[in-house]
Every structure is written in structure tokens, then in C-alpha cells.
Scaffold this motif. Structure first.
Motif, PDB file in Angstrom:
ATOM      1  N   UNK A 106       0.852  -1.177   0.000  1.00  0.00           N
ATOM      2  CA  UNK A 106       0.000   0.000   0.000  1.00  0.00           C
ATOM      3  C   UNK A 106       0.892   1.232   0.000  1.00  0.00           C
ATOM      4  N   UNK A 107       0.692   2.087  -0.997  1.00  0.00           N
ATOM      5  CA  UNK A 107       1.496   3.307  -1.109  1.00  0.00           C
ATOM      6  C   UNK A 107       1.286   4.171   0.136  1.00  0.00           C
ATOM      7  N   UNK A 108       2.380   4.701   0.670  1.00  0.00           N
ATOM      8  CA  UNK A 108       2.310   5.520   1.871  1.00  0.00           C
ATOM      9  C   UNK A 108       2.240   4.724   3.148  1.00  0.00           C
ATOM     10  N   UNK A 109       2.258   3.403   3.030  1.00  0.00           N
ATOM     11  CA  UNK A 109       2.233   2.514   4.201  1.00  0.00           C
ATOM     12  C   UNK A 109       3.431   1.568   4.159  1.00  0.00           C
ATOM     13  N   UNK A 110       3.593   0.835   3.038  1.00  0.00           N
ATOM     14  CA  UNK A 110       4.687  -0.123   2.902  1.00  0.00           C
ATOM     15  C   UNK A 110       4.171  -1.475   2.476  1.00  0.00           C
ATOM     16  N   UNK A 111       4.950  -2.524   2.739  1.00  0.00           N
ATOM     17  CA  UNK A 111       4.534  -3.871   2.367  1.00  0.00           C
ATOM     18  C   UNK A 111       3.897  -4.578   3.554  1.00  0.00           C
ATOM     19  N   UNK A 112       2.859  -5.371   3.243  1.00  0.00           N
ATOM     20  CA  UNK A 112       2.053  -6.047   4.251  1.00  0.00           C
ATOM     21  C   UNK A 112       1.928  -7.518   3.893  1.00  0.00           C
ATOM     22  N   UNK A 113       1.645  -8.338   4.899  1.00  0.00           N
ATOM     23  CA  UNK A 113       1.539  -9.776   4.662  1.00  0.00           C
ATOM     24  C   UNK A 113       0.071 -10.180   4.513  1.00  0.00           C
ATOM     25  N   UNK A 114      -0.225 -10.904   3.436  1.00  0.00           N
ATOM     26  CA  UNK A 114      -1.580 -11.382   3.192  1.00  0.00           C
ATOM     27  C   UNK A 114      -1.889 -12.518   4.168  1.00  0.00           C
ATOM     28  N   UNK A 115      -3.116 -12.507   4.703  1.00  0.00           N
ATOM     29  CA  UNK A 115      -3.479 -13.468   5.744  1.00  0.00           C
ATOM     30  C   UNK A 115      -4.115 -14.726   5.167  1.00  0.00           C
ATOM     31  N   UNK A 116      -5.066 -14.534   4.241  1.00  0.00           N
ATOM     32  CA  UNK A 116      -5.833 -15.668   3.724  1.00  0.00           C
ATOM     33  C   UNK A 116      -6.265 -15.370   2.294  1.00  0.00           C
ATOM     34  N   UNK A 117      -7.178 -16.175   1.779  1.00  0.00           N
ATOM     35  CA  UNK A 117      -7.637 -16.003   0.396  1.00  0.00           C
ATOM     36  C   UNK A 117      -8.844 -15.083   0.271  1.00  0.00           C
ATOM     37  N   UNK A 126      -3.134  -5.536   8.873  1.00  0.00           N
ATOM     38  CA  UNK A 126      -2.218  -6.541   8.346  1.00  0.00           C
ATOM     39  C   UNK A 126      -0.809  -6.351   8.932  1.00  0.00           C
ATOM     40  N   UNK A 127      -0.074  -7.450   9.006  1.00  0.00           N
ATOM     41  CA  UNK A 127       1.292  -7.381   9.530  1.00  0.00           C
ATOM     42  C   UNK A 127       2.139  -6.482   8.639  1.00  0.00           C
TER      43      UNK A 127
END
Length: 319
Positions: A106-117, A126-127
């Protein structure tokens, strides 16, 4: 009972300390004064994963009126909407392609880990895996925020947002520049969740929201009235009640990104204009804030950049 009371007082004290210690900057010109919270991975006022961390405005004053402020009951720096406006949020990049456990951006936030489908949900915290690098440049009438993210889920960018007050005018401008420094196309949308709070007044009769086109809306549930080019409140919102509707009728010109919100009883108002066409428009309100939500489509090829501006002109009608 005493233990519970002590725990509550301790939590309240810690929250107040967190807010007071959050990095801030004050900017002003001849007529407007604004307080901004600054992004900080350790002590920032907002460290959630929904909204862009740049340009969170705690308060803005013009001619004795305030236009932004606290509108929620519970504060936590990681809470998805414990934030004050106007703030922006980008649709996620790479979420649908990622598998559970993999990363998206997410721009302005960073990278995040997807939890599920499941589909992306903005209310989920999100982490936060890579928060990127923030830098801030402050002047008397403006603050420039820069967020750099490198090779996160295959995306790299330089995002710059400047909040500036125009000399000798009751006007604030948000200037944005997004440069794609990676190999993947950046295709998203960004919306501004304005979170307008006029003088801490409750949402209800007396407020109107005007558009330069004939607005088409969904079910207004007897809360709002649509006169064609303006939404007004038919009744006050009750505790914990809210209203959300999509607004249609705009065209392909940036001239339709022109929204006025005014309190007809106090005379305080703001005109919000963008220099890009609307890709979507919504309106949301709860008992403590009014939020026109304009969306802009963003499409940036590798090596290219995309810019957009949003201007806020504050005014009073002399009442």
C-alpha cells in the motif's frame, strides 16, 4: 473494582502521553494555522495500515473556526481509523496475485503480509513487514513528506506529498508525486477520506454538501435529502449511526472534482478542488464528521511519475 479503575486510568494516561509525544509540525500563513502529525515508525500518531501516513492534520483554524479534529472515541496508533483528516488511502498493489503469507503493498504505508484467500479488507491491521523510509522537510508554511519503498512484493516507488498554505490566501494545497522506480506497473486508485469536523459540531441539519453537477445517489434512508446539486441533512444522525452513499453524475473533466461543504448556521465552509478527474465519488458521515470521498485513478509505468493536487479553500459567509 479499584484494580479495574486503576487500569483504566493507566490506559488513559498512556494514550494521552502517546498523543502528546507524537512528532508534530505547525504551519501558518496570514490567515490559516494548521497542526500536522509527522510519520514516525516508533512514535507516530498513526501507525496503522489503512491510510497513507503523510499529511495527517490534527487541527486547522481559519477566522475562529476549526475544520478538522478528533471524531472517534477510541484511540490507538494502530487502529485503522483512529486518524484525523484529510487523509488518503491507496488501493492495495499485488493483493489478488499474492498467496496467503506473501506480501502486497500500500502506497504511503509499505509492504504487508496477506493473511488468507479472502478479499482485501481495510479494517484488518495486516502485519507490517517493510515500512519503507520516511523523510520530512519543514518550512514555515509547508511540510514535504517523502516515502521510499524498494523491492517490496516486486514494487518500488518514491512517493512525495507536500502540504502547503498559499501565501496571503485562506487556502491549503496537497501536492502529490508518485514515481515508479520498479519494474512493475503501479495501477491503483487513491481516495481522500476528508474527515471534516467543523467546530466540533455534530452532523445534521445546517450542513450541506454541494457538487457542480446533478448528483445521483443511493438510498439516503431519510437521513439526507438530495436537491440535485446538494445533499442536506433531513435529521441529525443518532449515536453510532452512519450514512454512506455513492454519488454519480460527474463527467470526465477535472472540473467536476469541485465540492463545497458548508455549515449554513455558522457560515463556515470549505471548497475542495482536484486537478484530476474523479474515478469514483462517495459520501460518508457519522454523528461527528462529514466525509466527501473523491477517488482518482493512478496508473504509472516503470520509470514514469504521476502527479495530482487537491486544493482546500476555506471561507466564511459572514454569519
Amino acid at each position: 473494582m479499584k484494580t479495574s479503575l486503576f487500569a483504566l486510568l493507566l490506559v488513559t494516561f498512556l494514550i494521552a502521553a502517546t498523543v502528546d509525544e507524537a512528532p508534530q509540525a505547525v504551519i501558518s500563513n496570514s490567515s490559516v494555522k494548521a497542526t500536522l502529525y509527522l510519520p514516525d515508525t516508533a512514535a507516530g500518531y498513526y501507525r496503522g495500515t489503512r491510510f497513507d501516513w503523510a499529511g495527517v492534520i490534527a487541527n486547522l483554524e481559519y477566522k475562529g473556526h476549526s475544520y478538522f479534529g478528533k471524531w472517534f472515541d477510541k484511540y490507538d496508533p494502530f487502529l485503522h481509523d483512529a486518524i484525523t483528516g484529510p487523509v488518503e488511502a491507496f488501493d492495495p498493489l499485488g493483493y489478488d496475485q499474492a498467496k496467503p503469507g506473501e506480501l502486497f503493498v500500500k502506497v504511503g504505508v509499505g509492504s504487508l503480509r496477506k493473511i488468507d484467500n479472502d478479499t482485501y479488507k481495510f479494517m484488518v491491521n495486516y502485519q507490517h513487514v517493510d515500512k519503507g523510509k520516511w523523510s520530512v522537510q519543514k518550512k514555515g508554511d509547508q511540510v514535504r513528506f517523502t516515502h521510499v519503498l524498494k523491492d517490496a512484493a516486486g514494487y518500488s516507488y518514491e512517493y512525495e506529498k507536500t502540504v502547503k498554505l498559499i501565501p496571503n490566501k485562506p487556502e491549503m494545497v496537497l501536492e502529490h508525486r508518485l514515481k515508479n522506480t520498479g519494474k512493475k506497473r503501479i495501477e491503483t486508485a487513491v481516495f481522500n477520506h476528508n474527515f471534516l469536523v467543523f467546530d466540533q459540531l455534530p452532523s445534521g441539519p445546517g450542513f450541506k454538501v454541494e457538487f457542480p453537477f446533478t448528483a445521483k445517489t443511493g438510498d439516503l434512508r431519510g437521513i439526507l435529502s438530495n436537491s440535485g446539486q446538494a445533499l442536506t441533512f433531513a435529521r441529525p444522525l443518532q449515536s453510532k449511526e452512519n450514512i454512506y452513499t455513492l454519488v454519480d453524475g460527474y463527467g470526465t473533466s477535472a472540473n467536476d472534482y469541485d465540492i463545497k461543504v458548508e455549515n449554513t448556521q455558522t457560515g463556515a465552509g470549505v471548497r475542495i478542488r482536484g486537478d484530476r478527474p474523479l474515478s469514483k465519488l462517495a459520501f460518508w458521515s457519522n454523528p461527528r464528521n462529514l466525509s466527501p470521498e473523491p477517488f482518482v485513478a493512478v496508473n504509472v509505468e516503470p520509470g514514469k511519475e504521476f502527479t495530482w493536487k487537491i486544493a482546500y479553500e476555506f471561507y466564511t459567509t459572514g454569519k
